[in-house]
Every structure is written in C-alpha cells, then in structure tokens.
Design a protein around this motif. Structure first.
Motif, short mmCIF file in Angstrom:
data_model
loop_
_atom_site.label_atom_id
_atom_site.label_comp_id
_atom_site.label_asym_id
_atom_site.label_seq_id
_atom_site.Cartn_x
_atom_site.Cartn_y
_atom_site.Cartn_z
N GLY A 56 0.80 -1.22 0.00
CA GLY A 56 0.00 0.00 0.00
C GLY A 56 0.83 1.26 0.00
N MET A 57 2.15 1.11 -0.20
CA MET A 57 3.02 2.26 -0.04
C MET A 57 2.69 3.40 -0.99
N LEU A 58 2.45 3.04 -2.23
CA LEU A 58 2.16 4.09 -3.22
C LEU A 58 0.86 4.79 -2.85
N TYR A 60 -0.58 4.95 0.06
CA TYR A 60 -0.43 5.73 1.29
C TYR A 60 0.32 7.02 1.02
N GLY A 61 1.42 6.91 0.26
CA GLY A 61 2.22 8.09 -0.07
C GLY A 61 1.39 9.10 -0.84
N CYS A 62 0.66 8.60 -1.83
CA CYS A 62 -0.16 9.51 -2.64
C CYS A 62 -1.27 10.12 -1.79
N GLY A 63 -1.89 9.28 -0.95
CA GLY A 63 -2.97 9.78 -0.10
C GLY A 63 -2.49 10.89 0.80
N MET A 64 -1.40 10.59 1.53
CA MET A 64 -0.83 11.58 2.45
C MET A 64 -0.40 12.83 1.69
N GLY A 65 0.37 12.58 0.61
CA GLY A 65 0.88 13.70 -0.18
C GLY A 65 -0.26 14.51 -0.76
N GLY A 66 -1.29 13.80 -1.26
CA GLY A 66 -2.42 14.48 -1.86
C GLY A 66 -3.14 15.37 -0.85
N LEU A 67 -3.40 14.80 0.33
CA LEU A 67 -4.07 15.57 1.38
C LEU A 67 -3.26 16.81 1.74
N THR A 91 0.85 17.41 9.92
CA THR A 91 0.92 16.35 8.91
C THR A 91 1.89 15.26 9.33
N LEU A 92 3.04 15.69 9.84
CA LEU A 92 4.06 14.73 10.26
C LEU A 92 3.54 13.84 11.39
N LEU A 93 2.92 14.48 12.40
CA LEU A 93 2.40 13.71 13.53
C LEU A 93 1.33 12.73 13.06
N ASN A 94 0.42 13.24 12.24
CA ASN A 94 -0.66 12.39 11.74
C ASN A 94 -0.11 11.23 10.92
N GLY A 95 0.87 11.52 10.08
CA GLY A 95 1.47 10.49 9.24
C GLY A 95 2.16 9.42 10.06
N LEU A 96 2.93 9.86 11.06
CA LEU A 96 3.62 8.88 11.92
C LEU A 96 2.63 8.03 12.69
N GLY A 97 1.56 8.69 13.16
CA GLY A 97 0.52 7.95 13.87
C GLY A 97 -0.08 6.87 12.99
N LEU A 98 -0.36 7.21 11.73
CA LEU A 98 -0.93 6.24 10.79
C LEU A 98 0.01 5.05 10.61
N VAL A 99 1.30 5.34 10.47
CA VAL A 99 2.27 4.26 10.27
C VAL A 99 2.26 3.33 11.48
N MET A 100 2.25 3.95 12.68
CA MET A 100 2.30 3.11 13.88
C MET A 100 1.02 2.28 14.03
N SER A 119 -6.70 1.88 7.84
CA SER A 119 -7.44 2.48 6.72
C SER A 119 -8.56 3.36 7.24
N ASN A 120 -9.18 2.92 8.33
CA ASN A 120 -10.19 3.75 8.97
C ASN A 120 -9.62 5.08 9.45
N GLN A 121 -8.43 4.96 10.05
CA GLN A 121 -7.79 6.16 10.58
C GLN A 121 -7.41 7.10 9.45
N LEU A 122 -7.01 6.50 8.31
CA LEU A 122 -6.67 7.33 7.16
C LEU A 122 -7.91 8.08 6.67
#
Lengths: 474, 488
Positions: A56-58, A60-67, A91-100, A119-122
């Motif tokens: 899901g990396m692409l 996730y990256g696109c989703g985060m980047g897009g947002l 954004t950084l905090l939210n992104g790290l949280g999603l990864v964890m 995915s829900n959190q995203l």
C-alpha cells in the motif's frame, strides 16, 4: 526557518512590514519532509516485518501527499499569511501515527480484539483535513466566532454531559467519555475542548476588566468579587462532575487547566492561578479519595508493578507497567520500527498507549523528537497569540494552544508514569476519529488567527505625490 | 496580554521539558532495569527471537540445535539431539518453564545479548547479518557420555567422570532422564508428566542429589589417617581390630558383610580390599571428627559453592556428630552425604597425586564464527593431601580392583591401571530401604591419570538385597566409562 524566526523576534509589533514574504514556499518545502518521513517509516515497517516494501506504499504516499498538497493549496488561497510550521508539523504527527497504527494492525492476534484500523484512521484523517479546509474556507475571520459565545457554552455543556447518559462498554475501562452510536463511537470531549475555548474567549474578553480590576486585596492577593467568581465556580463544579459521573480525570484536568490559563491571560492576575491550583487540588484530592476508579488509577501510578505481584490490588492492570517496560526496552536508540514488542501493552495499544510503541521502536531519540514536534506546534500557536491583534483572537489562540499542550502532557505523562493515567488520546497520533478530526479543526482555527495576525496592514492609499516621486526616481 | 501569554508559553515548555526529563529517566537511566525486569516478557521472547547459540561436546558436535518454528511470539525453539543423554549437562531451555543449568547460566551468551558479543552484534547489524547467539563448548567427551548413559539405561542412578589432571568433566549422566525437546515449546504436558513421575527424571542425580557414600568414603578416612600418620601409616600396617567392633560409648555392635571376611586385625590394604567396616569405623574414631572433617573439606565437602559452573548440591561431612556417630560417618553412613560429583572429585584427587582440580564443564565460549571469547583455564581447587598419601591411597584402590579377592574386580581393564572402591550404602529407617550401590575409580595409562569416575545406582525393587553391591551394579558402569576414555 531561522531567518523567519529572527525577522519576527526582532519585530514584535503586530504589523508585519509591508512586502514581507508570506512563507507559503517554506511550508511547501517542510511539507515535503512531513510527507516523506512517514512514507519512509511506512517502508521501514514493511521491510522490517515482511522483508518487502508494503503493497500500500504508493497509495499511502499519494494519499498523504495528496491531502497535504490540497491543504497547502487551499492555504495559499485562503490563509496566505498563516504560520508555515503548523501544517507540516500536524501532517508529520498524523502520518507517523498512521504508520504506527498500521504497524500495530500487523501485530495481528498478538493484540486481543485486534482489527485493522489504519485504513479507517486514514479515512478519519481525510475527514479531519476536510474539516480543516472547511474552516479555512468558510471561516472568513475568527472574530465571527465571538458572536456564538453563549451558544458555544450550551453546545459544550451538552457535549460534555452527553456521555454520562450513554451506556459505556466494558472495554472503556470505566471511563465514560464515548458516545456509541451504531458501529462507531464519538468522543465528544475532543470537540468540547475547542467549543469551550471559544466560549471562554468570548466570555473573558467581555469580563476581563471587571475580573481584573474589581477585586479586593486580601493577604497580598487580589481576590475577585463574588459575582465574578460565579463562572469559575461553575466550571469547577462542572469539571468535578465530569470526574464523578464520567470518571474522566483527564478531561476534567484539561478543562480546568484551560480555564485557569485563559483567566490568567485575560486578567493578568497571578492570584487567579493560585486560586485555580488550590481549587483543582482540593477537587482532585477529594474525588480521588472516594471515587474508586480514580483511586485505582492513582494507586496504579504510585506502584505500577504491583499488578505483577502475587497479590495484585483489586482492579489493578498491568498496563502502566507494560508501558514502562516498552519505554525501557526501547532504550536510547529503540528497536527500530516493526521490531519492538509494544503489543505486550495489549489494551489501547493504538490509542492511549501509542506513545509506548513509539518509545520502544524509535527509542529515546525518537521520543524526544516527538515531544519537540508537539512543543513546537504549541509554541507556534502561542506565538500566534502574541501576534494576534484582537483580544478575542489572543485568548482563542492561547486557549487552543494550551489545551493542546495540557492534553499532550496529560496523556504522555500518564503513559510514561509521570502522572496518574487518564483516558485521553495523543493528538494526531492516536487511533480515534474524533480526536484527529477535532485536532485538525483546532489547527485550522489557529492558522486562521495566524493569517489575520500576520496579514500585512493595507497599504495607505497611494497619493499622487508619492507616485510622482517614484516616477522621478525611476 | 502578551506578558501572561509569554508566561503561559514558558509553562507549556516546562510541561514538555518534564516529559523529556521523564523520557530520559525511563529510557536512559532505568532502561536496563526495565528491559531486564523479570515481568518483562521481552526477555523471554528475545531468547527465541534469533537462532540461539548451541552447546557443544568437546569434539565439536552440538548437543542442541535451534529450530526455526516461526511462531507468533517465538521465532525459534531449542531442541536436543539425544536429549535424555545430554539433559543433565545442558539443562533445559523452555519457552514456558524457563531455563536451567548451562542454558540458564550462559543464557546471555547463548541468546547473543552478552556484552562481549556487542561489537559483533553491531557489526552484524551494520552488514545486515541476522543476529545469532554465541556457542558454548563443553568438556563432555561424547564416547564417555554415551558409554555412561548406555550402561545406566534402565537403572536409576548417576555417573560423573572427571579428567583428574584438569578437572574437566568428561561425562555426567543421570537416569532416568528427560528429553528437554519435549517441553521446549508451548506444550508443557510433558513437563508436568516428568514432574509427577515417581522416578524423578527431572532430578540431576549427578549434581543435585546427595546420597550416603557408604564404603567409598573409606578412601577419605584413609586419607585423613595417612595425613595424620596415625593410627597406621602404611597400607601394609596391621590394624588392631576385633571381629565385632562395639561402637564407642555404646553397646551397639558393628559387623562386616560376612563373618568369613578376614577383617579382624587385618592390614589396612586387606581391610580396604574386603571393605571392612570394623577397621575403618575404628580408624575413623581414632583419627577423630575434626581431622576427618578437615580432610573432607579439603576435598570439597561442606562447601555450598562447588560450581561447575552449574552449582552442585553441598556434600556434607558432619561436624556435629557424637562419638559413635563419627565412627559411622567415617564409613560413609549416618549423616555423611555426598553428590556423585563429590566422590568423583575424591577419586580424581587420589589419581592426581593429591591435587584436586576445580571441576568444570564449560571449556570455551565462542562467537557464531568460532572466535573464542573465553576459555576456562584448569585450576587447582586444593591440595587435598600429600603425594605420599596419594601413593598409599592408590595402592589401596588398585588393590580393591586388582587383588584376587578385591570387591572391585569387575572394573579391571587389561592394559590400564585401575584403582577403585565399592560402596553399598544403607539408608532409610533402620536401613530398611534397598541400599545404594557405589563405585568410585580412576584409570591410569602408564603414569598419567586419565579419568576419575563416580557411579551410584539406586537399586530397584527387583534387585535381590544381597546382589546389590557396588562391585556388581556400579562397577561395570564405571568400567564402561573408563574404557571409553582410555580407548581400551
């Protein structure tokens, strides 16, 4: 960033010199990092746990980047002069949280009742950013909120009181801070935090002179008049009620702390702080001594390892001890993402205790960075308060920032065993829709105030003389 | 309003600072204590997160192997080749019931967490090699271990073999034994079954169980006498012993195995060959409690810290017996208690001319790529007695095996000088229980002592009481071990 800081610290006037850069490019530059760091972290988890880059990396990256990109573009249009740090930090905090959260999803059956939540959190993060954009676009000026002072109070009271009337689930561990509707749950306290701040700001802006000046001197302290004391007593009772009926030590601490801070800023009277601290101490001690739920938590804080003993006290859980083990096992450098065993915390690993996972996998180094990011976000909010030109904006910015700070302290302090544990979530990082949505809204309001504060004063109408002079110079 | 805002901002920074200080306290100062806390399950999971190091025989063959099981919590599991044979040496390493013996003492090294492996681990981390535990090389001689195990199979007993010149433990067997592989994982049913087995397969009889040594203790009594120079100073000195010896200060008669044995006024040598109780009880009484105890303590008795590195149970020669009690203590009855290891040490001191070497079974610690991190150097534990005394004791022990009427004839090996001593230890109330059969011995090729052995066999109900003599039950086991070591 440094040039930005110095240009402002040397100039504390609320009017930015004309032609000052609006810093949107800085923001874009920082956003790239704020998106890349979590994407790399995501890759790191995949490599560590599966030996391959996550599928899901692409996405996730696109989703985060897009947002982030959409948020940035809307900022350029609707809040061009706003602070450039807050959006990347959030954004950084939210992104790290999603990864964890995704990493803990992958712990699978190691965590009881584990279900994929990333995915829900995203989705909730997307909703949060949507609300963030909504605030930026629809809220033309933060001073409009002032009109809704008393409506805000009513709404906040309803939100705060609501969970007491809904049945709690067993997995809430006695804390009644959720409303369960059908499939999903709302934590109204997260929204109440913002709405209550709006009320406090509106109320204190009007009453600040009465509170500050009409006071009696008693033993070197300025004590307020009885009728001015009224609202404070109400808030105090309210926070005690929250404590008693919803057994939510954290929210009660948050709201009372928030009010004391705002009162102090509005009146500039130190006596209020002493007064406030006294009242909260009395309230806390009284409640802790007869409310079993709070008492258990205090005991668990005093001796977190008692739960492992041969005769654990009634109601004791291993949670705090497990959390401390997670931090300790992480040590200075951490185990590396995906390689820790923070799932041993078992309950609320992804929400209240997510910091334990960061502590174990990123170590002291990572944890210090996370605290710095939170500290920086709070300081940018307070900087906005200093820069704001209107008292309402100042109070609102101080209130939102300090509420954020207190929440971070209460949660992080709880899971690290610094203070008794309370049921609250780490802003942006922890799993929980209400929390992430509310905090995006909070940042949006701060950015809106910041935009207004840093917006250059309108140029004086050009006079024909000036124009003539320019022509001569040219 | 800016002044209070600045103060609030300082306050907020203080909150963050408090969190940072706390994080440093937890993850810096307290990190090690928390990470190794007994309640922290990570310690257990870490043990099996990487291929665990193995425990090897002296010839480089592994006794254990780390199996990749890829479980949810445990990635690896320890397993054994010939677990029942090697369990008394290695101990077990179980995900559920913990670790014992070498698996426990060398746990940090085997799981790769030892500080001495830090540099390697870091290097491996940088080069992307997976972490691996270090290996432990023991002194166990595969042939001797197998010979001992095969000889004891089906019996209840233990055997220990030591290289007298170094103290290296060559074999350590306890039967019935257990297979650590059977409960190394999550299934503990085998463990529970072993524990409830009345034959006690989980007991390491070689190290952790004490027995009355019976007549084998006469060697120690003889040593004390020769060191003392009195009452007799040579194997061929004729003793003054009545046919039936009345225990001092009592009216209790002490007899020998049979009245046909020539014990009355026998020489020390003959008394040892026939294992005369009367002679050695009287000698013990005459040497006295203190001198006997001092001699026993030089051989490792009354020492609770005999570490191989696995700690052995304390062997006891009582210092608080009354006068008739001491006379019985001197022939290995009454309150004298020994481990098989202890008796092997006695035999090894005799064979090594009075120098008792510290027994050990961990020879080397090695990294996975065979770099030696530490090596045990043989060291003298004590000078138990003079070489002259040792010579006299050898004469006695060789007489036991080689003389035509010696009780230890079953241990003779052609081409090898063997000295031994049998024992049949009475125990239980009024000595009603079936006795323990003992045999301690050493083997020399030329002048070099090769091996010292102690064997104890707990007799079964089926054995006839008369047949339970050290010479019959235990000596063949010792012989098998000595043959394996000397290659004869």
């Amino acid at each position: 960033m440094s040039s930005y800081g110095s240009s402002n610290s040397s100039n504390n006037t609320t009017i930015t010199p004309q032609g000052a850069p609006n810093r949107r490019n800085t923001e874009l530059f920082l956003l790239i990092f704020a998106v890349m760091v979590p994407v790399f972290a995501y890759a790191n988890v995949g490599l560590a746990m599966d030996g391959s880059l996550p599928a899901g990396m692409l996405g996730y990256g696109c989703g985060m980047g897009g947002l982030a990109l959409v948020a940035h573009l809307v900022m350029r249009r609707f809040a061009p002069y706003a602070d450039p740090l807050m959006l990347p930090l959030a954004t950084l905090l939210n992104g790290l949280g999603l990864v964890m959260i995704w990493r803990l999803d992958k712990a699978g059956p190691l965590i009881p009742k584990n279900y994929p939540a990333a995915s829900n959190q995203l989705m909730w993060s997307g909703l949060g950013v949507a609300l963030f954009l909504g605030v930026l676009v629809l809220l033309k000026d933060h001073r409009i909120l002032q009109r809704y002072t008393y409506i805000s109070m009513a709404v906040a009271l309803v939100l705060l009181a609501a969970p007491a009337f809904f049945p709690s689930r067993p997995e809430d561990f006695g804390a009644k801070i959720w409303i369960h509707l059908g499939g999903f749950s709302i934590q109204p306290g997260e929204f109440a935090k913002i709405i209550l701040t709006v009320f406090f700001s509106g109320y204190l802006m009007v009453k600040r002179d009465a509170l500050a000046l009409a006071s009696r001197r008693f033993m070197g302290l300025y004590l307020p008049r009885g009728r001015d004391l009224g609202p404070i007593i109400v808030i105090w009772i309210l926070s005690i009620l929250i404590l008693v009926f919803e057994t939510d030590l954290g929210s009660s601490l948050l709201f009372f702390g928030l009010f004391v801070v705002m009162l102090y800023v509005a009146t500039e009277r130190t006596s209020w702080i002493i007064f406030g601290l006294l009242m909260s101490a009395v309230g806390a001690v009284v409640v802790a001594s007869f409310e079993p739920h709070v008492k258990i938590r205090v005991n668990a804080w005093l001796d977190p390892m008692a739960a492992f003993g041969p005769h654990p006290p009634a109601g004791a859980t291993e949670q705090i001890g497990q959390s401390l083990f997670a931090f300790g096992s992480g040590g200075v450098m951490g185990t590396g993402l995906g390689q820790g065993r923070s799932w041993l915390i078992l309950f609320a690993t992804k929400s209240d205790f997510i910091l334990g996972s960061f502590g174990e996998e990123l170590g002291l180094a990572g944890l210090m960075a996370i605290f710095l990011i939170y500290g920086l976000l709070v300081q940018r909010g307070l900087r906005t308060a200093v820069a704001a030109r209107d008292p309402f904006g100042k109070l609102l910015a101080v209130g939102l920032s300090s509420a954020f700070a207190i929440q971070v302290f209460v949660v992080a302090g709880g899971v690290t065993g610094l203070i008794p544990l309370t049921g609250m979530t780490m802003p942006f990082m922890a799993q929980g829709g209400s929390s992430v949505v509310a905090n995006w809204a909070l940042v949006a309001v701060l950015l809106k105030i910041s935009d207004t504060a840093r917006r250059p004063a309108p140029e004086p109408a050009p006079s024909p003389d000036a124009e003539a002079t320019q022509i001569v110079r040219a | 309003m800016n002044k209070p805002i600045r103060r609030v901002s300082i306050f907020c920074m203080l909150l963050v600072l408090a969190l940072m200080v706390r994080a440093n306290w937890l993850q810096g100062v307290k990190a090690h204590a928390l990470a190794t806390d007994t309640n922290n399950k990570r310690v257990l999971y870490d043990r099996y997160a990487h291929p665990r190091g193995n425990i090897f025989l002296a010839n480089g063959k592994p006794m254990t192997k780390s199996e990749f099981v890829n479980g949810l919590r445990f990635k690896y599991k320890q397993s054994w080749t010939d677990g029942e044979m090697y369990a008394p040496v290695t101990g077990y390493s179980s995900q559920t019931v913990g670790n014992t013996q070498i698996e426990s003492l060398e746990d940090d090294f085997l799981s790769g967490n030892d500080d001495r492996l830090f540099f390697r681990n870091t290097l491996d981390m940088l080069t992307g090699k997976p972490k691996q535990g270090g290996n432990v090389i023991t002194t166990i001689d595969q042939k001797a271990q197998k010979a001992a195990y095969d000889a004891l199979k089906g019996k209840k007993g233990a055997a220990v073999a030591i290289d007298p010149t170094t103290g290296a433990i060559l074999a350590m067997v306890s039967t019935p034994s257990y297979d650590p592989s059977k409960f190394a994982g999550q299934d503990t049913s085998a463990y529970t079954k072993y524990l409830s087995d009345p034959n006690g397969p989980m007991i390491n009889r070689a190290l952790k169980e004490t027995y009355p040594p019976g007549s084998t203790f006469k060697i120690v009594t003889a040593a004390a006498m020769f060191e003392n120079g009195a009452p007799y100073n040579n194997p061929n000195d004729r003793t003054q012993t009545p046919q039936v010896y009345m225990l001092p200060n009592t009216h209790t008669p002490l007899t020998n195995e049979s009245k046909y044995e020539p014990c009355a006024n026998a020489t020390v040598l003959v008394a040892m060959e026939y294992s005369c109780n009367t002679v050695f009880a009287k000698i013990g009484h005459e040497v006295g409690k203190d001198k006997l105890a001092a001699q026993a303590e030089k051989l490792g008795f009354n020492n609770a810290k005999v570490d191989t590195p696995v700690r052995a149970a304390e062997s006891v020669f009582p210092r608080d017996s009354d006068i008739p009690g001491t006379a019985l203590d001197a022939i290995g009855q009454h309150n004298t208690r020994v481990t098989p290891l202890q008796m092997a040490m006695v035999a090894s001191a005799v064979a090594n001319n009075g120098s008792l070497m510290q027994p050990y079974m961990v020879d080397k610690e090695q990294t996975p790529d065979l770099t030696t991190i530490s090596q045990t150097k043989p060291k003298e534990m004590s000078r138990a007695f003079s070489p002259e005394t040792a010579q006299k004791l050898q004469t006695l022990m060789q007489g036991v095996v080689e003389s035509s009427h010696g009780t230890g004839y079953a241990a003779r090996i052609p081409g090898v000088t063997v000295g031994g001593k049998t024992g049949t230890a009475q125990h239980g109330e009024n000595n009603k229980e079936l006795p323990y059969a003992w045999f301690i011995s050493y083997a020399k090729t030329g002048d070099t002592p090769k091996v010292a052995v102690a064997v104890v066999v707990e007799s079964n109900e089926g054995d006839d009481r008369a047949g339970i003599a050290g010479g019959k039950l235990a000596a063949p086991v010792a012989k098998a071990i000595m043959e394996a070591v000397t290659g004869k």
